[in-house]
Enzyme design. Structure first.
Site, PDB file in Angstrom:
ATOM      1  N   LYS A  71       0.832  -1.209   0.000  1.00 12.45           N
ATOM      2  CA  LYS A  71       0.000   0.000   0.000  1.00 12.45           C
ATOM      3  C   LYS A  71       0.857   1.246   0.000  1.00 12.45           C
ATOM      4  CE  LYS A  71      -4.232   1.680   0.726  1.00 12.45           C
ATOM      5  NZ  LYS A  71      -3.947   2.377  -0.536  1.00 12.45           N
ATOM      6  N   LYS A 107       4.955   2.352  -3.138  1.00 14.68           N
ATOM      7  CA  LYS A 107       4.813   3.750  -3.574  1.00 14.68           C
ATOM      8  C   LYS A 107       4.949   3.802  -5.084  1.00 14.68           C
ATOM      9  CE  LYS A 107       4.266   7.840  -1.602  1.00 14.68           C
ATOM     10  NZ  LYS A 107       3.568   8.104  -0.331  1.00 14.68           N
ATOM     11  N   SER A 363      -7.614   4.619   4.588  1.00 13.66           N
ATOM     12  CA  SER A 363      -7.514   3.873   3.328  1.00 13.66           C
ATOM     13  C   SER A 363      -7.745   2.382   3.567  1.00 13.66           C
ATOM     14  CB  SER A 363      -6.119   4.020   2.719  1.00 13.66           C
ATOM     15  OG  SER A 363      -6.074   5.150   1.897  1.00 13.66           O
TER      16      SER A 363
END
Ligand code: NAD
Length: 472
Positions: A71, A107, A363
């Site tokens: 993530k 990322k 999130s």
């Protein structure tokens, strides 16, 4: 970064090593945790509105798969390079571990200045990037889940989920391939204010620790504390709002063009409207102008919240900082030299890596919502309201007294999606704060809370590897 002796990724490695010295983990495990597992560097062409073709440079880094999925946000910026994406991906691993979000770090980055492209061009670039990720299995609800970062927002996330869904027909959990989506595309309520609210919950928990507050020479609690906030953007605005609502006084706000001060406290919404109307934060009725925006950082206050940019508190101005607590809402606002100064002068710096984790925490809630295919609160809201109404009715009947309308509304209220997201965030930030403080208190030789946060991350990721049986 070029004038720095270390690259961004190397400087993350150095902070990691500093903290790792306080742990007893096998050297091999530590090496594995630090390494970036998968690096996808790509180039693809895009036809611009004027008919010319441009080759776009882009990346996606999966730092760790000790938990799946990975993530982390996607950044659109001229400054994007592989080292930066690697550093940011590794920070995501540590951030998720600290707040107990069961993801590995990732990322992404596209090396463009979004301002130089039309909306149509940006859409083409975003969709092409997504299909490149799909081709190499670098995106998916169980593989790697991007989110917004610098230069991207809900719009880009909607393009990503749409592209992914069209390439993966019938994949029932496709909406969970990205977070930070608009509500209509599977987003969750409560994300916008999540980072600011997380900052508030984290600092509030620190302020509730009587021993820590005694050490800082402050009274426990938030009420009456004086706060200075730098940056009235998404994070700064919401942080100021939640502090004010809890009874703190936001005595100064700083923006690009300058700063304003009012000992009686400022209302962030009024200041925001004033700035919108006049184009400047300055000359706000009842407040004093501060000439330089950085003057605000040096004001006498209890809590200083830098919520704008990195490196704003450094070796030059750190000696003049008078706050007792610094809450790093922005990423990297304090340099290592500032950290040393604060450790010397007993100024408590609450570190960014966990304090601004509200965004990734919510999130996670969005991803869970997507996998469960149901809005939070839908199943229990009405049931809870009926039950509360019944209990209240019984109490009123037995006591012969009635509560006020305001109280009735509060007691009856069943949880909406936003209530549940906020309470999940509150629980997350309180737990993480306590875990870090426990580590810090257990070993007085740990120099600062940042190192304690890194140790918390290392312990969790290492335990996870060890339990996977990878390092018997
Ligand atoms: P933003 O762009 O909404 O707000 C930043 C604000 O800072 C802007 O209003 C800008 O004018 C102001 N600013 C810029 N330079 C300044 C200066 N020198 N002095 C005073 N003000 C200045 O961005 P944001 O989303 O609020 O993010 C702020 C910081 O928080 C960044 O470091 C970001 O990486 C970090 N962060 C954001 C999130 C999130 O969910 N948005 C999550 C984690 C970390």
């Amino acid at each position: 970064m070029s004038h720095q002796p270390y690259s961004f990724f190397q400087s993350v490695e150095r902070s990691f090593d500093k903290a790792a010295n306080f742990t007893k983990w096998d050297k091999g495990i530590l090496e594995q945790i630090k390494a970036c597992n998968s690096i996808y560097s790509m180039r693809f062409p895009v036809k611009l509105d004027d008919g010319s073709i441009e080759v776009i440079e882009a990346y996606r880094v999966q730092h760790s798969q000790h938990k799946s999925p990975c993530k982390g946000g996607i950044r659109f910026s001229d400054e994007v390079n592989q080292d930066e994406v690697m550093a940011l991906a590794s920070l995501m691993t540590y951030k998720c571990a600290i707040v107990n979000v069961p993801f590995g770090g990732g990322k992404g980055g596209i090396k463009i200045n979004p301002r130089n492209y039309s909306v149509y061009e940006l859409e083409k670039i975003t969709r092409r990037y997504t299909s490149e990720l799909v081709k190499k299995n670098f995106i998916g609800p169980g593989i790697d889940v991007p989110a917004p970062d610098y230069g991207t927002g809900e719009r880009e996330m909607a393009w990503i989920v749409d592209t992914y869904t069209s390439l993966k027909p019938g994949e029932i959990d496709a909406a969970g391939c990205v977070t930070g989506k608009p509500i209509t595309q599977g987003g969750v309520r409560g994300r916008k204010e999540a980072t600011g609210l997380g900052v508030f919950f984290g600092i509030r928990e620190v302020c509730n620790m009587t021993d820590i507050m005694e050490r800082q020479g402050l009274k426990p609690g938030i009420e009456g504390k004086t706060i200075v906030v730098q940056g009235l953007g998404n994070v700064g605005y919401h942080t100021a709002k939640f502090f004010r609502e809890a009874g703190a006084k936001v005595v100064a706000l700083a923006e690009y063009e300058g700063a304003i001060f009012n000992a009686e406290g400022l209302n962030e919404e009024e200041v925001f409207q004033h700035r919108k109307a006049t184009g400047s934060i300055l000359n706000f009725p009842g407040a004093t102008n501060l000439e330089k925006n950085t003057d605000a950082l040096e004001l006498d206050c209890d809590i200083l919240i830098p919520a704008a940019l990195e490196n704003v508190i450094n070796k030059d101005n750190a000696p003049r900082v008078k706050a007792k607590i610094i809450g790093e809402a922005a990423n990297g606002p304090c340099t290592p030299e500032a950290d040393e100064e604060f450790a010397r002068r007993n100024i408590l710096c609450v570190p960014d890596m966990y304090l601004n984790a509200g965004g990734v925490t919510v999130s996670y809630f969005e991803w869970l919502k997507n996998l469960s295919h149901v809005r939070y609160g839908r199943m229990e809201k009405r049931f809870t309201e009926n039950m509360n109404s019944h209990i209240l009715g019984q109490i009123e009947e037995l006591s012969g007294k009635e509560v006020s309308d305001k109280e009735r509304k509060f007691i009856m209220h069943g949880p909406e999606e936003q209530d549940l997201v906020h309470s999940g965030l509150e629980e997350t930030m309180i737990t993480a704060t306590r875990e870090i403080m426990e580590i810090w208190k257990a070993d007085p030789s740990i120099p600062d809370m940042r190192t304690a946060a890194y140790i918390s991350a290392i312990n969790k990721v290492a335990t996870s590897y060890a339990e996977l049986g990878i390092f018997p």
